[in-house]
Design an enzyme around this catalytic site. Structure first.
Site, PDB file in Angstrom:
ATOM      1  N   SER A 133      43.772  33.462  39.088  1.00  0.00           N
ATOM      2  CA  SER A 133      44.751  33.531  38.005  1.00  0.00           C
ATOM      3  C   SER A 133      45.900  34.467  38.374  1.00  0.00           C
ATOM      4  O   SER A 133      46.517  34.298  39.422  1.00  0.00           O
ATOM      5  CB  SER A 133      44.049  33.960  36.707  1.00  0.00           C
ATOM      6  OG  SER A 133      44.892  33.817  35.594  1.00  0.00           O
ATOM      7  N   ASP A 287      43.468  22.573  33.566  1.00  0.00           N
ATOM      8  CA  ASP A 287      44.144  23.871  33.608  1.00  0.00           C
ATOM      9  C   ASP A 287      45.624  23.665  33.317  1.00  0.00           C
ATOM     10  O   ASP A 287      46.269  22.808  33.935  1.00  0.00           O
ATOM     11  CB  ASP A 287      43.950  24.499  34.996  1.00  0.00           C
ATOM     12  CG  ASP A 287      44.463  25.922  35.073  1.00  0.00           C
ATOM     13  OD1 ASP A 287      44.983  26.446  34.069  1.00  0.00           O
ATOM     14  OD2 ASP A 287      44.333  26.517  36.165  1.00  0.00           O
ATOM     15  N   HIS A 317      40.597  26.916  33.287  1.00  0.00           N
ATOM     16  CA  HIS A 317      41.098  28.219  33.708  1.00  0.00           C
ATOM     17  C   HIS A 317      40.137  29.338  33.282  1.00  0.00           C
ATOM     18  O   HIS A 317      39.715  29.409  32.123  1.00  0.00           O
ATOM     19  CB  HIS A 317      42.472  28.477  33.101  1.00  0.00           C
ATOM     20  CG  HIS A 317      43.239  29.535  33.816  1.00  0.00           C
ATOM     21  ND1 HIS A 317      44.105  29.256  34.855  1.00  0.00           N
ATOM     22  CD2 HIS A 317      43.258  30.881  33.682  1.00  0.00           C
ATOM     23  CE1 HIS A 317      44.631  30.380  35.310  1.00  0.00           C
ATOM     24  NE2 HIS A 317      44.133  31.382  34.610  1.00  0.00           N
TER      25      HIS A 317
END
Length: 347
Positions: A133, A287, A317
């Site tokens: 991320s 995502d 995610h």
């Protein structure tokens, strides 16, 4: 609950979320020594295998995710200890710190480790930088920043687990179709962007609609960001906007720093991209930032940088955090970690 406590001036939403998240983690040290320490003022956690080695080992710098809001050394402890050994760094976060605090902390901790890798029994030519991320974004920015340095060892490879690679264009197919998929919804993503980059939240709509992008900037970056660069199978449900939104100059002036490459490394020049080390890139079907990962993969391939792409069809995610959760686990979490470990072992 975090938002309620913040409005009551009891504690901030990020602080509450991190407290709940860290409290739910049962830390395990599987075959590794663990030591908390500081690289200068930056807290890091060192994971070192207990088994002896006759030669210097490969090293991993892991930069954790969390959107500069959540995530911590404790939260990611089991991710680091169960599957690999390395060094994990914790950067400064909201609500007290904004960009570029995160970037400088990750950069300085990485430089420190690269310079002193031999002291930890690590072969300086086999150091991998890894992150998920926003930690993946930091890994990209650190790698790009260190390209011209001759006083430290070169990073061997970059492992990018669903990295967030740009913060100004939100009109790609995944941004428009995966808007409400946990754990990174459209609202949470844009909230993190605004808070981290000190942008007033009143500009959210202008950013999301593309009104904050000047025609000249879009002309410059369209060759890299156009949905046409994304494989067709990821555009089956995509409906392009019928007409472009009107340019909002005020929004542009408030948000133009989002195009800086230490915020949006996807926009780095070709000459920078061409010098990067090989990459292992993880993208997730469900995502919201999936397409940015695919665009970065294409940019690397266009500049002949070796890329191994691992796409997870059932991934969402933040799923890596659930790999060891006995009561709330997902196959995609273990899938990602196994793929990453297999890649690193082959370097």
């Amino acid at each position: 609950m975090g938002n309620i406590l913040e409005k009551m001036n009891i504690c901030s939403m990020p602080q509450f979320f991190r407290f709940v998240q860290d409290s739910s983690v049962s830390k395990e040290n599987l075959g590794v020594f663990v030591k908390d320490m500081h690289f200068g003022t930056i807290p890091v956690r060192l994971f070192h295998p207990k088994a002896p080695s006759s030669e210097p080992r490969r090293g991993i710098i892991f930069l954790h995710g969390g959107g500069a809001v959540i995530g911590s050394l404790d939260c990611y402890h089991n991710v680091s200890s169960a599957k690999w050994a390395g060094k994990m760094g914790q950067y400064r976060k909201l609500p007290y710190y904004h960009h570029p605090s995160l970037y400088y902390d990750c950069l300085n901790a990485s430089i420190h480790f690269l310079k002193s890798s031999k002291a930890y029994g690590v072969d300086p030519s086999r150091v991998v930088i890894c992150g998920d991320s926003i930690g993946g974004a930091a890994a990209v920015v650190v790698t790009q920043t260190l390209l011209g340095r001759t006083d430290i060892p070169k990073i061997r490879a970059q492992v990018l687990i669903y990295p967030i690679l740009q913060a100004f264009y939100f009109q790609s197919p995944s941004h428009l179709t995966n808007t409400n998929v946990p754990l990174l919804t459209k609202d949470f993503l844009i909230t993190c962007v605004c808070k981290c980059l000190a942008i007033d939240c009143s500009w959210k709509d202008a950013i999301l609609s593309g009104a904050s992008i000047s025609p000249s900037d879009w002309k410059k970056y369209e060759k890299w960001l156009s949905p046409d660069n994304i494989p067709k199978r990821f555009r089956t449900e995509y409906q392009p906007p019928k007409s472009p939104v009107s340019f909002n100059e005020a929004a542009y002036l408030e948000t133009k720093h989002t195009m800086n490459i230490n915020i949006s490394p996807l926009l780095a020049d070709d000459k920078i991209i061409a010098q990067l080390p090989e990459a292992f890139i993880v993208s997730l079907q469900w995502d919201i930032i999936r397409d940015d990962v695919l665009l970065y993969k294409k940019r690397l391939e266009d500049q002949r940088v070796p890329v191994i792409w691992h796409h997870v069809e059932d991934g969402f995610h933040g799923c890596i955090l659930f790999f060891d959760n006995k009561f709330f686990s997902f196959p995609c979490s273990l899938n990602i970690l196994n793929a990453v470990v297999s890649y690193i072992k082959d370097l």
